[in-house]
Design a protein around this motif. Structure first.
Motif, PDB file in Angstrom:
ATOM      1  N   VAL A 171       2.905  -4.826   2.940  1.00  0.00           N
ATOM      2  CA  VAL A 171       2.030  -5.294   4.113  1.00  0.00           C
ATOM      3  C   VAL A 171       2.261  -6.809   3.797  1.00  0.00           C
ATOM      4  CG1 VAL A 171      -0.341  -5.930   4.656  1.00  0.00           C
ATOM      5  CG2 VAL A 171       0.440  -3.509   4.051  1.00  0.00           C
TER       6      VAL A 171
ATOM      7  N   GLN B 110     -13.458 -10.013  10.786  1.00  0.00           N
ATOM      8  CA  GLN B 110     -13.047 -10.048  11.958  1.00  0.00           C
ATOM      9  C   GLN B 110     -13.944  -9.255  12.583  1.00  0.00           C
ATOM     10  OE1 GLN B 110      -8.803  -8.601  12.173  1.00  0.00           O
ATOM     11  NE2 GLN B 110      -8.734  -7.981  14.216  1.00  0.00           N
TER      12      GLN B 110
ATOM     13  N   TYR C  70      -8.422  -7.678  -1.780  1.00  0.00           N
ATOM     14  CA  TYR C  70      -7.350  -6.896  -1.975  1.00  0.00           C
ATOM     15  C   TYR C  70      -6.710  -7.711  -3.347  1.00  0.00           C
ATOM     16  CZ  TYR C  70      -6.968  -4.587   2.420  1.00  0.00           C
ATOM     17  OH  TYR C  70      -7.447  -3.701   3.623  1.00  0.00           O
TER      18      TYR C  70
ATOM     19  N   PHE D 167       1.079  -1.144  -0.144  1.00  0.00           N
ATOM     20  CA  PHE D 167       0.104   0.055  -0.002  1.00  0.00           C
ATOM     21  C   PHE D 167       0.859   1.215   0.102  1.00  0.00           C
ATOM     22  CE2 PHE D 167      -3.272  -2.915   1.723  1.00  0.00           C
ATOM     23  CZ  PHE D 167      -4.248  -2.708   0.849  1.00  0.00           C
TER      24      PHE D 167
ATOM     25  N   PRO E  31       1.401 -11.616  15.651  1.00  0.00           N
ATOM     26  CA  PRO E  31       1.090 -10.462  16.175  1.00  0.00           C
ATOM     27  C   PRO E  31       0.113  -9.469  15.390  1.00  0.00           C
ATOM     28  CG  PRO E  31       3.515 -10.339  16.084  1.00  0.00           C
ATOM     29  CD  PRO E  31       2.859 -11.640  15.246  1.00  0.00           C
ATOM     30  N   ASN E  32      -0.754  -8.702  16.031  1.00  0.00           N
ATOM     31  CA  ASN E  32      -1.340  -7.561  15.540  1.00  0.00           C
ATOM     32  C   ASN E  32      -0.566  -6.808  14.357  1.00  0.00           C
ATOM     33  OD1 ASN E  32      -3.994  -8.142  16.658  1.00  0.00           O
ATOM     34  ND2 ASN E  32      -3.558  -6.934  18.604  1.00  0.00           N
ATOM     35  N   GLY E  33      -1.205  -6.729  13.315  1.00  0.00           N
ATOM     36  CA  GLY E  33      -0.609  -5.715  12.391  1.00  0.00           C
ATOM     37  C   GLY E  33       0.534  -6.762  11.385  1.00  0.00           C
ATOM     38  N   ALA E  34       0.346  -7.999  11.639  1.00  0.00           N
ATOM     39  CA  ALA E  34       1.405  -8.988  10.927  1.00  0.00           C
ATOM     40  C   ALA E  34       0.799  -9.268   9.293  1.00  0.00           C
ATOM     41  CB  ALA E  34       1.536 -10.135  11.666  1.00  0.00           C
ATOM     42  N   GLY E  35      -0.222  -8.881   9.108  1.00  0.00           N
ATOM     43  CA  GLY E  35      -0.931  -8.980   8.047  1.00  0.00           C
ATOM     44  C   GLY E  35      -1.694 -10.163   7.438  1.00  0.00           C
ATOM     45  N   LYS E  36      -2.300 -10.649   8.664  1.00  0.00           N
ATOM     46  CA  LYS E  36      -3.290 -11.815   8.552  1.00  0.00           C
ATOM     47  C   LYS E  36      -4.414 -11.462   7.843  1.00  0.00           C
ATOM     48  CE  LYS E  36      -3.341 -12.312  12.859  1.00  0.00           C
ATOM     49  NZ  LYS E  36      -2.680 -11.160  13.368  1.00  0.00           N
ATOM     50  N   THR E  37      -5.120 -10.385   8.498  1.00  0.00           N
ATOM     51  CA  THR E  37      -6.541 -10.025   7.451  1.00  0.00           C
ATOM     52  C   THR E  37      -6.069  -9.517   6.030  1.00  0.00           C
ATOM     53  OG1 THR E  37      -7.451  -9.438   9.785  1.00  0.00           O
ATOM     54  CG2 THR E  37      -8.475  -8.343   7.683  1.00  0.00           C
ATOM     55  N   SER E  38      -4.977  -8.994   5.796  1.00  0.00           N
ATOM     56  CA  SER E  38      -4.850  -8.569   4.618  1.00  0.00           C
ATOM     57  C   SER E  38      -4.556  -9.715   3.647  1.00  0.00           C
ATOM     58  CB  SER E  38      -3.492  -7.589   4.479  1.00  0.00           C
ATOM     59  OG  SER E  38      -3.574  -6.628   4.932  1.00  0.00           O
TER      60      SER E  38
HETATM   61  N1  LIG Z   1      -6.395  -0.810   2.821  1.00  0.00           N
HETATM   62  C1  LIG Z   1      -5.325  -0.762   3.426  1.00  0.00           C
HETATM   63  N2  LIG Z   1      -4.517   0.316   3.542  1.00  0.00           N
HETATM   64  C2  LIG Z   1      -3.304   0.476   3.813  1.00  0.00           C
HETATM   65  N3  LIG Z   1      -2.897  -0.300   4.870  1.00  0.00           N
HETATM   66  C3  LIG Z   1      -3.242  -1.088   5.147  1.00  0.00           C
HETATM   67  C4  LIG Z   1      -4.626  -1.513   4.415  1.00  0.00           C
HETATM   68  N4  LIG Z   1      -5.024  -2.629   5.003  1.00  0.00           N
HETATM   69  C5  LIG Z   1      -4.153  -3.109   5.878  1.00  0.00           C
HETATM   70  N5  LIG Z   1      -3.173  -2.291   5.992  1.00  0.00           N
HETATM   71  C6  LIG Z   1      -1.914  -2.446   6.865  1.00  0.00           C
HETATM   72  O1  LIG Z   1      -1.513  -3.644   6.864  1.00  0.00           O
HETATM   73  C7  LIG Z   1      -0.971  -3.951   8.005  1.00  0.00           C
HETATM   74  C8  LIG Z   1      -1.324  -5.456   8.308  1.00  0.00           C
HETATM   75  O2  LIG Z   1      -2.828  -5.172   8.862  1.00  0.00           O
HETATM   76  P1  LIG Z   1      -3.694  -6.480   9.058  1.00  0.00           P
HETATM   77  O3  LIG Z   1      -3.717  -7.388   7.746  1.00  0.00           O
HETATM   78  O4  LIG Z   1      -5.114  -5.909   9.365  1.00  0.00           O
HETATM   79  O5  LIG Z   1      -2.952  -7.385  10.180  1.00  0.00           O
HETATM   80  P2  LIG Z   1      -3.404  -8.370  11.318  1.00  0.00           P
HETATM   81  O6  LIG Z   1      -4.674  -8.897  10.612  1.00  0.00           O
HETATM   82  O7  LIG Z   1      -2.401  -9.302  11.232  1.00  0.00           O
HETATM   83  O8  LIG Z   1      -3.608  -7.759  12.623  1.00  0.00           O
HETATM   84  C9  LIG Z   1      -1.134  -2.762   8.937  1.00  0.00           C
HETATM   85  O9  LIG Z   1      -0.068  -2.070   9.215  1.00  0.00           O
HETATM   86  C10 LIG Z   1      -2.251  -2.376   8.184  1.00  0.00           C
HETATM   87  O10 LIG Z   1      -2.346  -0.716   8.620  1.00  0.00           O
END
Ligand SMILES: Nc1ncnc2c1ncn2[C@@H]1O[C@H](COP(=O)(O)OP(=O)(O)O)[C@@H](O)[C@H]1O
Ligand SMILES: [Mg+2]
Length: 260
Positions: free
Chosen positions: A19, A86, A54, A14, A38-45
């Protein structure tokens, strides 16, 4: 037939921020697979990349032999993919049953495209569908709530509704994003039973993102640990729990969170 999911060198940026970087692993048909980190690792992405919400910059994502990278979420449903989010997005004034019947929504909750209550099935097909939805609610401990407005139920039970909604699509590949977050002890037990029964009764592959390591250890055959968008390790839940790199990643993250 349960699906095989293969990721190869998936990279997502991004702006200038990476990410996900070269993420690769294979989930075999019928496996219950954990995605932790950990939180922010990229799991949801990563889930968003698999479900088509995405579009990765590069790499490959295949369901069985079919390349699905870049496909729209609605197309992925045709490959047998269903997911939960989530943060569940429900129609709170509609009943629990109606929420299950909505089917898996193909837009991200809170996204720009709103989705309205729409029951596309008519006549006999709709009746069958309603009966199937009711049966799913029964089997997942929510039969008693079928005709109540969704807003009368707890957050934990909303997650149960989402699970039933995904299952109504009869998926071959199910992605669950933090299904146990915010659940009471009893609700975690109910969820765990639902997943164990799914494994016994259905031909399905399941990927679970979850922080509840007890649950991951109890349910999964294998896990991948993500950290800063990269695969840190792959193995069993027990191997992950005792891996110094994984412990370090979680402790490092806690230290950062405390400082923030
Ligand atoms: N649409 C987006 N635009 C910009 N950054 C994003 C977007 N989606 C996720 N991110 C970034 O990607 C990183 C991983 O987020 P996320 O996938 O939610 O992690 P997790 O689910 O492991 O906690 C974070 O730094 C988040 O800010
Ligand atoms: Mg997440």
């Amino acid at each position: 037939m349960a699906a095989r999911l293969t990721l190869h060198e998936v990279t997502l940026r991004f702006g200038g921020v990476k990410v996900l970087q070269d993420v690769g692993f294979t989930v075999e048909p019928g496996q219950i697979f954990g995605l932790v980190g950990p939180n922010g690792a990229g799991k949801t992405s990563l889930f968003n990349c698999i479900s088509g919400h995405y579009h990765p910059n590069s790499g490959s994502i295949t369901i069985d032999e079919t390349e699905v990278l870049g496909n729209a979420p609605s197309r992925l449903a045709r490959h047998g993919l269903a997911r939960t989010f989530q943060h569940p997005a429900l129609q709170l004034h509609a009943t629990v049953l109606e929420n299950v019947l909505l089917g898996a929504h193909t837009h991200l909750p809170g996204g720009p495209v709103s989705w309205s209550l729409r029951l596309p099935y008519t006549g006999r097909a709709e009746k069958d569908r309603r009966e199937e939805a009711r049966a799913l609610l029964e089997r997942n401990g929510l039969g008693w709530a079928a005709d109540l407005p969704a807003d009368e139920l707890s957050h934990g039970l909303h997650k149960g509704i989402e699970l039933c909604r995904a299952l109504l699509m009869r998926p071959r590949l199910l992605l669950l994003d933090e299904p146990a977050a915010g659940l009471s002890h009893g609700e975690v037990e109910q969820f765990s039973d639902s997943i164990k029964r799914l494994r016994e009764e259905e031909d399905i592959t399941i990927v679970i993102v979850e922080h509840h390591m007890g649950l991951i250890a109890a349910l999964t055959d294998r896990v991948v640990v993500l950290d800063h968008g990269r695969v840190l390790m792959e193995g069993t839940a027990a191997q992950a729990q005792s891996d110094p790199r994984v412990i370090e990643a979680y402790i490092g993250k806690e230290a950062t969170d405390d400082a923030a």
